[in-house]
Design an enzyme around this catalytic site. Structure first.
Site, PDB file in Angstrom:
ATOM      1  N   ASP A  96       0.866  -1.172   0.000  1.00  0.00           N
ATOM      2  CA  ASP A  96       0.000   0.000   0.000  1.00  0.00           C
ATOM      3  C   ASP A  96       0.908   1.229   0.000  1.00  0.00           C
ATOM      4  OD1 ASP A  96       0.964   0.231   2.542  1.00  0.00           O
ATOM      5  OD2 ASP A  96      -0.935  -0.039   3.557  1.00  0.00           O
ATOM      6  N   SER A  97       0.330   2.417  -0.017  1.00  0.00           N
ATOM      7  CA  SER A  97       1.150   3.620  -0.185  1.00  0.00           C
ATOM      8  C   SER A  97       1.524   4.279   1.130  1.00  0.00           C
ATOM      9  CB  SER A  97       0.369   4.636  -1.009  1.00  0.00           C
ATOM     10  OG  SER A  97      -0.746   5.091  -0.243  1.00  0.00           O
ATOM     11  N   GLY A  98       0.951   3.802   2.215  1.00  0.00           N
ATOM     12  CA  GLY A  98       1.168   4.467   3.497  1.00  0.00           C
ATOM     13  C   GLY A  98       0.107   5.511   3.794  1.00  0.00           C
ATOM     14  N   GLY A  99      -0.664   5.895   2.784  1.00  0.00           N
ATOM     15  CA  GLY A  99      -1.674   6.941   2.966  1.00  0.00           C
ATOM     16  C   GLY A  99      -2.678   6.594   4.055  1.00  0.00           C
ATOM     17  N   ASP A 150      -2.901   8.172  -1.462  1.00  0.00           N
ATOM     18  CA  ASP A 150      -4.253   8.723  -1.477  1.00  0.00           C
ATOM     19  C   ASP A 150      -4.703   9.071  -0.061  1.00  0.00           C
ATOM     20  OD1 ASP A 150      -4.337   6.110  -0.466  1.00  0.00           O
ATOM     21  OD2 ASP A 150      -6.444   5.896  -1.000  1.00  0.00           O
ATOM     22  N   GLY A 219     -11.653   3.602   0.832  1.00  0.00           N
ATOM     23  CA  GLY A 219     -12.678   4.322   1.574  1.00  0.00           C
ATOM     24  C   GLY A 219     -13.955   3.545   1.816  1.00  0.00           C
ATOM     25  N   ASP A 269      -7.928  -7.593   0.492  1.00  0.00           N
ATOM     26  CA  ASP A 269      -6.986  -7.878   1.580  1.00  0.00           C
ATOM     27  C   ASP A 269      -7.655  -7.456   2.863  1.00  0.00           C
ATOM     28  OD1 ASP A 269      -6.541  -4.828   1.207  1.00  0.00           O
ATOM     29  OD2 ASP A 269      -5.488  -5.314   3.069  1.00  0.00           O
ATOM     30  N   CYS A 307     -12.662 -29.231   7.685  1.00  0.00           N
ATOM     31  CA  CYS A 307     -11.623 -28.329   7.159  1.00  0.00           C
ATOM     32  C   CYS A 307     -10.334 -29.123   6.930  1.00  0.00           C
ATOM     33  CB  CYS A 307     -11.375 -27.190   8.142  1.00  0.00           C
ATOM     34  SG  CYS A 307      -9.984 -26.126   7.684  1.00  0.00           S
ATOM     35  N   CYS A 309      -7.245 -27.774   6.620  1.00  0.00           N
ATOM     36  CA  CYS A 309      -6.027 -27.015   6.955  1.00  0.00           C
ATOM     37  C   CYS A 309      -5.149 -27.812   7.919  1.00  0.00           C
ATOM     38  CB  CYS A 309      -6.376 -25.640   7.539  1.00  0.00           C
ATOM     39  SG  CYS A 309      -6.736 -25.623   9.303  1.00  0.00           S
ATOM     40  N   CYS A 312      -6.607 -27.997  11.530  1.00  0.00           N
ATOM     41  CA  CYS A 312      -7.757 -28.875  11.735  1.00  0.00           C
ATOM     42  C   CYS A 312      -7.410 -30.345  11.514  1.00  0.00           C
ATOM     43  CB  CYS A 312      -8.910 -28.436  10.835  1.00  0.00           C
ATOM     44  SG  CYS A 312      -9.631 -26.872  11.397  1.00  0.00           S
ATOM     45  N   HIS A 338      -5.459 -21.504  10.220  1.00  0.00           N
ATOM     46  CA  HIS A 338      -6.848 -21.864   9.905  1.00  0.00           C
ATOM     47  C   HIS A 338      -7.576 -20.717   9.209  1.00  0.00           C
ATOM     48  CE1 HIS A 338     -10.870 -23.456  10.073  1.00  0.00           C
ATOM     49  NE2 HIS A 338     -11.234 -22.263  10.477  1.00  0.00           N
TER      50      HIS A 338
END
Lengths: 372, 372
Positions: A96-99, A150, A219, A269, A307, A309, A312, A338
């Site tokens: 990301d940009s840090g904004g 941004d 946003g 994300d 599951c 994973c 599990c 998990h």
């Protein structure tokens, strides 16, 4: 800007929904979309190794420019040969940009047209980020995908503030694009506009007019209602071009993923799965399960029945609860595995459903189970 | 007692030293000695999964009865099917008796001939352990090797105290043996005697006369000088029978391992490698390396050059230092892997050297490097 370092191939549009199957091409490989991106804030997806992420199908992960800018610093990561080499992750990395972090530091920050002055949360030192600096830092970090600098407009925000901020983010996007020069990295613009339909459409249209290979949608999931979020998202993806990827930033619970895909989102994300894992909460197809609860003290079932994973397959709720009570870090790791496996598997199932023209059905079945 | 559940086969005695190559047979497999046993106090070797331990050659691990007795409790572990099932470790597990921890709780404990009353360090509740209870708890835990309930004599201790304590530990050993009934578990007696040669010989001789399949050597590395420790150890192993394994309890830095093997020790355990790892210290063939130090901020070498562990194959000192500074738990994990790999590899090299009649040479070369 480096043209072609990152590109998107639309493989299939679902007939009945907005869902899209695609391929995101990056310098570190081609990755299937829709995708969920685990968050590795400080150049590590908390508690896990890259091999554990690969084993659960992780493709692109997200690292935070704000945190890495402050510690260990862009110079060190650059000397290490970039983030991939530094943290030993060989697949895709998006920064990301840090904004987002810088703006959330209010009142410890000051915004001008040039950029943002702020104080480090680590040592209180005065720092400055601008579109140019944020872009250069991300070039030093060497991510596959950088994000434009941004402002994430808070919610609620009055119309005038939202308009001024959205226009500034657009001007900043142009500055990011102009200053970006790394050939093996793409940079995405970010759509803002608050919850105002005309500002959203304006931001989406004008940002899409710039030569970005993909677009973040910022946003959202900042306090608005789910209805408002989905409405705003829908009108944003309507405007964005079909031949470029749409990345819904900071959104990633199971229900949000299913709905965002339904509205044409390709990438997401969220820190939620890893953060709640460390608090003792597991994400499941039925909703959340608080493994720390006394209810599970003698429960020898896996966290989620069925599951596949690592957690599990090998451990009981009773054991994981014991680890939490005993403050053993393996507990955090097992639930992180998990939860990420859950969302990465959900994304893989969604892709399969789109490929088989069954996404609408998949979505209906998802909602039949979820929250029960 | 269950005869035959645990046994020892002496494969080879070194010609020039006291070193022995052997095989420890347990219900969960046969394991090569001399061996180092990682410590998994609360039913987890802190930060690691069993698979990570297997990958570095871990054989038998140690779990602490005192901690598991208090939390999650013997009943829960028993319901889970025992420690192996509860914590997902399929190789050997040895449990201590709880004696060491209980006695170190002074002044919060009271000793009688019957046993020890003490207060839990978790909730202050009043608890009681006796030879019979400690044995039954270990039967519930289901370890391969249980240890007799003993008193680890503090250092320094006057002769009369050491004598009375040593005699009591011997009476308790008989009670442990009488009360032990689990067929798929062996129980080891423990030699005490403080630093007094006659008490050590008495304890070793009398404990060896009981029908234990192996013997712990306790009360060493408790504050005495290295010379005193090695002298006391030498006269203890001289008395102990050759056809049973000798387990030097709580000792496990590289130098101690090499010297203990030289004096005829077969098994060792220590929290040191895992504990210092979590403080940012790596163990190497040259001695300790404090990865947290600013010295390593821009050092892109692995923790130990030439090391084949997962950490050294994939990460730099600079990255691990960053993780420590950023308080990321992966840091603890990476150094824990390195330190345990270091000691397990050291033990494997020692076995190889004994097999090739080169242990004396191995020991000489070890000391040429160590501490440089």
């Amino acid at each position: 800007m480096a043209r072609g370092a990152v590109s998107y191939q639309l493989i299939k549009e679902d007939k009945n929904t907005g869902a899209r199957l695609g391929l995101l091409r990056t310098p570190h490989g081609d990755f299937a979309t829709p995708m969920f991106m685990p968050v590795g804030t400080q150049a590590t997806v908390k508690t896990l190794t890259p091999e554990e992420l690969y084993a659960m199908g992780s493709q692109v992960i997200l690292c935070n420019t704000y945190h890495l800018f402050l510690r260990p610093g862009r110079e060190l990561v650059k000397k290490a040969g970039g983030l991939h080499s530094f943290m030993n992750y060989s697949r895709g990395i998006l920064t990301d940009s840090g904004g987002f972090q810088v703006f959330s530091l209010a009142p410890l920050r000051k915004i001008t047209e040039e950029g943002v002055t702020f104080r480090s949360h680590i040592d209180g030192s005065k720092q400055f980020l601008s579109p140019e600096i944020a872009t250069q830092v991300q070039e030093d970090l060497g991510s596959d995908i950088a994000m434009a600098f941004d402002e994430c407009i808070p919610y609620p925000a009055d119309y005038d503030y939202a308009k001024r901020s959205t226009e500034r983010t657009l001007r900043w996007a142009e500055r990011c694009l102009r200053s970006h020069s790394r050939l093996d990295q793409g940079i995405f613009g970010i759509v803002q506009g608050g919850m105002y339909p005309d500002l959203r459409r304006f931001s989406a249209r004008e940002t899409a007019a710039l030569d970005f290979p993909g677009f973040g949608i910022g946003g959202l999931s900042v306090g608005e209602s789910k209805e408002q979020m989905y409405e705003t998202l829908a009108l944003t993806t309507e405007v964005l071009p079909k031949d470029k990827p749409r990345y819904l930033m900071g959104v990633g619970t199971a229900d949000h993923i299913v709905e965002a895909v339904n509205l044409g989102v390709d990438m997401m994300d969220c820190v939620f799965p890893t953060r709640v894992a460390r608090n003792g909460t597991a994400m499941t197809r039925q909703g959340r399960l608080v493994v720390r609860n006394a209810l599970y003290a003698e429960d020898f079932l896996p966290v989620e029945e069925g599951c596949s994973c690592y957690t599990c397959r090998n451990y009981s709720r009773a054991y994981i609860r014991h680890l939490f009570k005993a403050e053993e870090t393996l507990a955090l790791r097992l639930l992180t595995i998990h939860n990420l496996h859950f969302l990465l598997t959900l994304a893989a199932e969604i892709r399969q459903a789109i490929a088989e023209d069954k996404f609408a059905e998949y979505r209906r079945r998802f909602w039949e189970n979820y929250g029960r």
